[in-house]
Design a protein around this motif. Sequence first.
Motif, PDB file in Angstrom:
ATOM      1  N   GLN A  60       0.713  -1.251   0.129  1.00 56.99           N
ATOM      2  CA  GLN A  60       0.132   0.046   0.003  1.00 56.99           C
ATOM      3  C   GLN A  60       0.919   1.302  -0.144  1.00 56.99           C
ATOM      4  O   GLN A  60       0.161   2.308   0.090  1.00 56.99           O
ATOM      5  CB  GLN A  60      -1.153   0.115   1.262  1.00 56.99           C
ATOM      6  CG  GLN A  60      -1.987  -1.162   1.038  1.00 56.99           C
ATOM      7  CD  GLN A  60      -2.779  -1.231   2.351  1.00 56.99           C
ATOM      8  OE1 GLN A  60      -2.298  -1.670   3.340  1.00 56.99           O
ATOM      9  NE2 GLN A  60      -4.074  -0.908   2.236  1.00 56.99           N
ATOM     10  N   VAL A  63       1.450   6.655  -3.632  1.00 58.65           N
ATOM     11  CA  VAL A  63       0.848   7.926  -3.588  1.00 58.65           C
ATOM     12  C   VAL A  63      -0.651   8.098  -3.587  1.00 58.65           C
ATOM     13  O   VAL A  63      -1.432   7.225  -4.372  1.00 58.65           O
ATOM     14  CB  VAL A  63       1.511   9.132  -4.627  1.00 58.65           C
ATOM     15  CG1 VAL A  63       0.501  10.518  -4.381  1.00 58.65           C
ATOM     16  CG2 VAL A  63       2.852   9.194  -4.462  1.00 58.65           C
ATOM     17  N   GLY A  64      -1.350   8.551  -2.540  1.00 59.08           N
ATOM     18  CA  GLY A  64      -2.810   8.584  -2.291  1.00 59.08           C
ATOM     19  C   GLY A  64      -3.176   7.324  -1.282  1.00 59.08           C
ATOM     20  O   GLY A  64      -4.445   7.646  -0.854  1.00 59.08           O
ATOM     21  N   ALA A  65      -2.349   6.609  -0.832  1.00 58.80           N
ATOM     22  CA  ALA A  65      -3.030   5.539   0.004  1.00 58.80           C
ATOM     23  C   ALA A  65      -3.032   5.879   1.308  1.00 58.80           C
ATOM     24  O   ALA A  65      -2.282   6.939   1.823  1.00 58.80           O
ATOM     25  CB  ALA A  65      -1.994   4.454  -0.056  1.00 58.80           C
ATOM     26  N   GLU A  66      -4.140   5.661   1.882  1.00 56.75           N
ATOM     27  CA  GLU A  66      -4.326   6.040   3.366  1.00 56.75           C
ATOM     28  C   GLU A  66      -3.713   4.905   4.200  1.00 56.75           C
ATOM     29  O   GLU A  66      -4.177   3.785   3.996  1.00 56.75           O
ATOM     30  CB  GLU A  66      -5.771   6.344   3.703  1.00 56.75           C
ATOM     31  CG  GLU A  66      -6.225   7.605   2.909  1.00 56.75           C
ATOM     32  CD  GLU A  66      -7.452   8.135   3.458  1.00 56.75           C
ATOM     33  OE1 GLU A  66      -8.407   7.543   4.123  1.00 56.75           O
ATOM     34  OE2 GLU A  66      -8.002   9.360   3.148  1.00 56.75           O
ATOM     35  N   ARG A  84      -1.904   9.985   4.819  1.00 58.71           N
ATOM     36  CA  ARG A  84      -2.124   9.911   3.439  1.00 58.71           C
ATOM     37  C   ARG A  84      -0.611  10.082   2.792  1.00 58.71           C
ATOM     38  O   ARG A  84       0.197  11.034   3.067  1.00 58.71           O
ATOM     39  CB  ARG A  84      -3.169  10.955   3.017  1.00 58.71           C
ATOM     40  CG  ARG A  84      -3.380  10.597   1.359  1.00 58.71           C
ATOM     41  CD  ARG A  84      -4.532  11.721   0.902  1.00 58.71           C
ATOM     42  NE  ARG A  84      -3.964  12.995   1.322  1.00 58.71           N
ATOM     43  CZ  ARG A  84      -3.240  13.883   0.386  1.00 58.71           C
ATOM     44  NH1 ARG A  84      -2.728  13.474  -0.613  1.00 58.71           N
ATOM     45  NH2 ARG A  84      -3.154  15.105   0.894  1.00 58.71           N
ATOM     46  N   VAL A  86       1.807  10.835   0.353  1.00 54.21           N
ATOM     47  CA  VAL A  86       2.006  12.078  -0.774  1.00 54.21           C
ATOM     48  C   VAL A  86       3.154  11.879  -1.658  1.00 54.21           C
ATOM     49  O   VAL A  86       3.496  12.536  -2.543  1.00 54.21           O
ATOM     50  CB  VAL A  86       1.752  13.526  -0.160  1.00 54.21           C
ATOM     51  CG1 VAL A  86       0.548  13.502   0.585  1.00 54.21           C
ATOM     52  CG2 VAL A  86       2.834  13.637   0.986  1.00 54.21           C
ATOM     53  N   ASP A  87       4.099  11.386  -1.424  1.00 52.22           N
ATOM     54  CA  ASP A  87       5.294  10.965  -2.132  1.00 52.22           C
ATOM     55  C   ASP A  87       6.058   9.726  -1.800  1.00 52.22           C
ATOM     56  O   ASP A  87       6.169   9.478  -0.488  1.00 52.22           O
ATOM     57  CB  ASP A  87       6.320  12.135  -1.977  1.00 52.22           C
ATOM     58  CG  ASP A  87       7.451  12.306  -3.170  1.00 52.22           C
ATOM     59  OD1 ASP A  87       7.412  11.713  -3.964  1.00 52.22           O
ATOM     60  OD2 ASP A  87       8.578  12.966  -2.591  1.00 52.22           O
ATOM     61  N   TRP A  96       4.360  11.113   4.111  1.00 50.99           N
ATOM     62  CA  TRP A  96       2.960  11.125   4.284  1.00 50.99           C
ATOM     63  C   TRP A  96       2.466  12.419   5.132  1.00 50.99           C
ATOM     64  O   TRP A  96       3.273  13.009   6.118  1.00 50.99           O
ATOM     65  CB  TRP A  96       2.544   9.768   5.363  1.00 50.99           C
ATOM     66  CG  TRP A  96       3.245   9.675   6.550  1.00 50.99           C
ATOM     67  CD1 TRP A  96       3.343  10.702   7.531  1.00 50.99           C
ATOM     68  CD2 TRP A  96       3.581   8.418   6.963  1.00 50.99           C
ATOM     69  NE1 TRP A  96       3.613   9.920   8.651  1.00 50.99           N
ATOM     70  CE2 TRP A  96       3.938   8.683   8.419  1.00 50.99           C
ATOM     71  CE3 TRP A  96       3.918   7.118   6.713  1.00 50.99           C
ATOM     72  CZ2 TRP A  96       4.550   7.635   9.415  1.00 50.99           C
ATOM     73  CZ3 TRP A  96       4.464   6.152   7.314  1.00 50.99           C
ATOM     74  CH2 TRP A  96       4.804   6.572   8.832  1.00 50.99           C
ATOM     75  N   GLU A  97       1.196  12.822   5.181  1.00 53.00           N
ATOM     76  CA  GLU A  97       0.662  13.803   5.814  1.00 53.00           C
ATOM     77  C   GLU A  97      -0.542  13.178   6.849  1.00 53.00           C
ATOM     78  O   GLU A  97      -1.088  12.263   6.245  1.00 53.00           O
ATOM     79  CB  GLU A  97      -0.169  14.881   4.775  1.00 53.00           C
ATOM     80  CG  GLU A  97       0.813  15.423   4.173  1.00 53.00           C
ATOM     81  CD  GLU A  97       0.069  16.414   3.132  1.00 53.00           C
ATOM     82  OE1 GLU A  97      -0.935  16.449   2.970  1.00 53.00           O
ATOM     83  OE2 GLU A  97       0.663  17.407   2.751  1.00 53.00           O
ATOM     84  N   ARG A 107       3.322  17.136   7.888  1.00 52.17           N
ATOM     85  CA  ARG A 107       3.828  16.282   6.603  1.00 52.17           C
ATOM     86  C   ARG A 107       5.171  15.922   6.742  1.00 52.17           C
ATOM     87  O   ARG A 107       6.151  16.454   7.261  1.00 52.17           O
ATOM     88  CB  ARG A 107       4.104  17.526   5.588  1.00 52.17           C
ATOM     89  CG  ARG A 107       4.672  16.804   4.401  1.00 52.17           C
ATOM     90  CD  ARG A 107       4.697  17.570   3.148  1.00 52.17           C
ATOM     91  NE  ARG A 107       3.543  18.218   2.813  1.00 52.17           N
ATOM     92  CZ  ARG A 107       3.224  19.573   2.536  1.00 52.17           C
ATOM     93  NH1 ARG A 107       4.112  20.360   2.436  1.00 52.17           N
ATOM     94  NH2 ARG A 107       1.912  19.871   2.193  1.00 52.17           N
TER      95      ARG A 107
END
Length: 163
Positions: A60, A63-66, A84, A86-87, A96-97, A107
């Motif tokens: 998982q 990018v975009g995975a929670e 989440r 982000v990179d 992640w953020e 972040r």
Amino acid sequence: MNVETGTEGTTNEPIMNEAPVVTAVTRISAPAQDVWRVLVAFDQYAQWHPVLSLDAKPEQVVVGAEVPGHISGDDAAGQDVTMRIVDVQAPRRLVWEGGSLDAILGRHSFVLTPQPDGTTELTDSEEFFGAAAAELIPILGQLSKQYSRHGAALNARVERLSG
């Protein structure tokens, strides 16, 4: 981080020119690929991380995975969190953020830099944004020490698995 106070005719509340940041650098006695494998094995964080357990699998890491998790220990009374991604630049960078701009959004970045001697330098940083981010300024030193402990725990885990 630069903090200024207001000028005449304004309040004396801090004006932040940059987000508060905490950074810890740890030298890990293993190649970056070995460190990366442990860093992205989210389902195993509870086995080594002092305060964070995550409920996600390494596949998982996109990018975009929670990534849901739980913070406990230290000063935390126990808090559910969701990050989440982000990179991702495997095996060198993971960001992640989590949180909210209404309060505090963090972040968090992990940068792995291979060293000529075969070790890896881990730079573990978190920038804080949002309405309450300035409240973290007095405890940035304490947070830096906590992040150093997290780096040491990652180092110990990588060394156990590598050798």
